[in-house]
Design a protein around this motif. Structure first.
Motif, PDB file in Angstrom:
ATOM      1  N   PHE A  40       0.821  -1.211   0.000  1.00 18.30           N
ATOM      2  CA  PHE A  40       0.000   0.000   0.000  1.00 18.30           C
ATOM      3  C   PHE A  40       0.857   1.264   0.000  1.00 18.30           C
ATOM      4  CE2 PHE A  40      -3.410  -2.849   1.615  1.00 18.30           C
ATOM      5  CZ  PHE A  40      -4.308  -2.611   0.576  1.00 18.30           C
ATOM      6  N   VAL A  41       1.990   1.228   0.702  1.00 13.05           N
ATOM      7  CA  VAL A  41       2.911   2.373   0.681  1.00 13.05           C
ATOM      8  C   VAL A  41       3.413   2.608  -0.739  1.00 13.05           C
ATOM      9  CG1 VAL A  41       5.194   3.167   1.459  1.00 13.05           C
ATOM     10  CG2 VAL A  41       3.606   2.159   3.099  1.00 13.05           C
ATOM     11  N   LEU A  42       3.782   1.535  -1.439  1.00 18.34           N
ATOM     12  CA  LEU A  42       4.248   1.685  -2.818  1.00 18.34           C
ATOM     13  C   LEU A  42       3.124   2.135  -3.754  1.00 18.34           C
ATOM     14  CD1 LEU A  42       6.641  -1.366  -3.259  1.00 18.34           C
ATOM     15  CD2 LEU A  42       7.216   1.013  -2.784  1.00 18.34           C
ATOM     16  N   LEU A  43       1.910   1.650  -3.532  1.00 19.98           N
ATOM     17  CA  LEU A  43       0.773   2.111  -4.339  1.00 19.98           C
ATOM     18  C   LEU A  43       0.506   3.594  -4.114  1.00 19.98           C
ATOM     19  CD1 LEU A  43      -1.745  -0.851  -4.136  1.00 19.98           C
ATOM     20  CD2 LEU A  43      -0.602   0.035  -6.160  1.00 19.98           C
ATOM     21  N   PHE A  44       0.681   4.050  -2.874  1.00 22.50           N
ATOM     22  CA  PHE A  44       0.516   5.473  -2.601  1.00 22.50           C
ATOM     23  C   PHE A  44       1.598   6.278  -3.326  1.00 22.50           C
ATOM     24  CE2 PHE A  44       1.012   9.335  -0.014  1.00 22.50           C
ATOM     25  CZ  PHE A  44      -0.276   9.833  -0.150  1.00 22.50           C
ATOM     26  N   ARG A  48       1.044   9.227  -5.961  1.00 28.23           N
ATOM     27  CA  ARG A  48       1.710  10.539  -5.897  1.00 28.23           C
ATOM     28  C   ARG A  48       2.453  10.831  -7.206  1.00 28.23           C
ATOM     29  NH1 ARG A  48      -0.178  13.998  -2.456  1.00 28.23           N
ATOM     30  NH2 ARG A  48       1.821  14.920  -2.019  1.00 28.23           N
ATOM     31  N   LEU A  49       2.990   9.814  -7.838  1.00 30.16           N
ATOM     32  CA  LEU A  49       3.655   9.989  -9.129  1.00 30.16           C
ATOM     33  C   LEU A  49       2.655  10.460 -10.184  1.00 30.16           C
ATOM     34  CD1 LEU A  49       6.240   9.705 -10.825  1.00 30.16           C
ATOM     35  CD2 LEU A  49       5.593   7.320 -11.221  1.00 30.16           C
ATOM     36  N   SER A  50       1.428   9.972 -10.119  1.00 33.38           N
ATOM     37  CA  SER A  50       0.402  10.383 -11.081  1.00 33.38           C
ATOM     38  C   SER A  50      -0.025  11.832 -10.861  1.00 33.38           C
ATOM     39  CB  SER A  50      -0.814   9.465 -10.989  1.00 33.38           C
ATOM     40  OG  SER A  50      -1.542   9.708  -9.797  1.00 33.38           O
ATOM     41  N   GLN A  51       0.275  12.389  -9.688  1.00 33.03           N
ATOM     42  CA  GLN A  51      -0.087  13.771  -9.394  1.00 33.03           C
ATOM     43  C   GLN A  51       0.980  14.768  -9.825  1.00 33.03           C
ATOM     44  OE1 GLN A  51      -0.836  13.444  -5.174  1.00 33.03           O
ATOM     45  NE2 GLN A  51      -3.044  13.312  -5.528  1.00 33.03           N
ATOM     46  N   GLY A  52       2.110  14.280 -10.271  1.00 34.14           N
ATOM     47  CA  GLY A  52       3.161  15.171 -10.747  1.00 34.14           C
ATOM     48  C   GLY A  52       4.460  14.982  -9.992  1.00 34.14           C
ATOM     49  N   SER A  53       5.488  15.628 -10.528  1.00 38.02           N
ATOM     50  CA  SER A  53       6.823  15.433  -9.954  1.00 38.02           C
ATOM     51  C   SER A  53       6.950  16.054  -8.570  1.00 38.02           C
ATOM     52  CB  SER A  53       7.885  16.008 -10.893  1.00 38.02           C
ATOM     53  OG  SER A  53       7.714  17.401 -11.044  1.00 38.02           O
ATOM     54  N   GLU A  54       6.280  17.162  -8.320  1.00 43.39           N
ATOM     55  CA  GLU A  54       6.390  17.795  -7.000  1.00 43.39           C
ATOM     56  C   GLU A  54       5.782  16.907  -5.916  1.00 43.39           C
ATOM     57  OE1 GLU A  54       4.671  21.776  -4.912  1.00 43.39           O
ATOM     58  OE2 GLU A  54       5.512  21.990  -6.930  1.00 43.39           O
ATOM     59  N   ALA A  55       4.634  16.321  -6.204  1.00 41.64           N
ATOM     60  CA  ALA A  55       3.991  15.430  -5.236  1.00 41.64           C
ATOM     61  C   ALA A  55       4.840  14.174  -5.016  1.00 41.64           C
ATOM     62  CB  ALA A  55       2.593  15.048  -5.716  1.00 41.64           C
ATOM     63  N   PHE A  56       5.384  13.627  -6.091  1.00 42.30           N
ATOM     64  CA  PHE A  56       6.210  12.427  -5.969  1.00 42.30           C
ATOM     65  C   PHE A  56       7.489  12.718  -5.203  1.00 42.30           C
ATOM     66  CE2 PHE A  56       9.380   9.405  -7.693  1.00 42.30           C
ATOM     67  CZ  PHE A  56       8.806   8.235  -7.221  1.00 42.30           C
ATOM     68  N   ASN A  57       8.119  13.856  -5.459  1.00 35.99           N
ATOM     69  CA  ASN A  57       9.336  14.219  -4.727  1.00 35.99           C
ATOM     70  C   ASN A  57       9.034  14.397  -3.238  1.00 35.99           C
ATOM     71  OD1 ASN A  57      11.038  14.061  -6.928  1.00 35.99           O
ATOM     72  ND2 ASN A  57      10.714  16.207  -7.497  1.00 35.99           N
ATOM     73  N   GLY A  58       7.861  14.917  -2.913  1.00 32.51           N
ATOM     74  CA  GLY A  58       7.460  15.016  -1.508  1.00 32.51           C
ATOM     75  C   GLY A  58       7.330  13.643  -0.866  1.00 32.51           C
ATOM     76  N   TRP A  59       6.771  12.695  -1.620  1.00 34.50           N
ATOM     77  CA  TRP A  59       6.655  11.320  -1.119  1.00 34.50           C
ATOM     78  C   TRP A  59       8.037  10.708  -0.935  1.00 34.50           C
ATOM     79  CZ3 TRP A  59       7.843   6.516  -3.390  1.00 34.50           C
ATOM     80  CH2 TRP A  59       7.362   5.416  -2.705  1.00 34.50           C
TER      81      TRP A  59
END
Length: 129
Positions: A40-44, A48-59
């Motif tokens: 589930f952590v990896l799915l999240f 976050r990757l689907s929301q853009g690079s800024e969201a993914f970098n935050g994750w």
């Protein structure tokens, strides 16, 4: 009709600690819960990757916290334990025959470890490219 009270065996909360087979079984089943949480952590992270690079970098920044790194290490250990116990059970489930002879258990277990090594190597190569 009988008036005797039927025997009811009492089972305490630590029944599984009295037999090493049961203890290993419960630990293996508990490891699957940790692996499910990690999935589930990896799915999240994928979300976050689907929301853009800024969201993914935050994750990714969150995942670099020491507690998350410890969780990743714990998950690795539990996954290896889970794999090892399942690999040792595989010959009991796979009744393989070559002609009139049964395939030795060590061949089945060795082939599973070899497959794990190949898949891990491919994953490592894909990450490093």
């Amino acid at each position: 009709m009988t008036k005797r009270k039927p025997y009811e065996r009492k089972m305490g909360a630590t029944w599984w600690l009295k037999n090493t087979f049961h203890t290993k079984y419960i630990i293996r089943e508990g490891s699957s819960l940790v692996i499910a949480i990690y999935s589930f952590v990896l799915l999240f992270g994928l979300f976050r990757l689907s929301q853009g690079s800024e969201a993914f970098n935050g994750w990714l920044d969150t995942m670099s916290h020491p507690l998350w790194l410890a969780f990743h290490l714990l998950t690795l250990v539990w996954t290896l334990y889970h794999s090892m116990t399942w690999f040792s059970l595989a010959p009991k489930a796979a009744n393989l025959w070559l002609g009139q002879k049964r395939v030795p258990d060590s061949w089945i277990i060795s082939s599973l470890y070899a497959g794990l090594a190949v898949v891990s190597l491919i994953g490592l190569i894909l990450v490093l490219i």
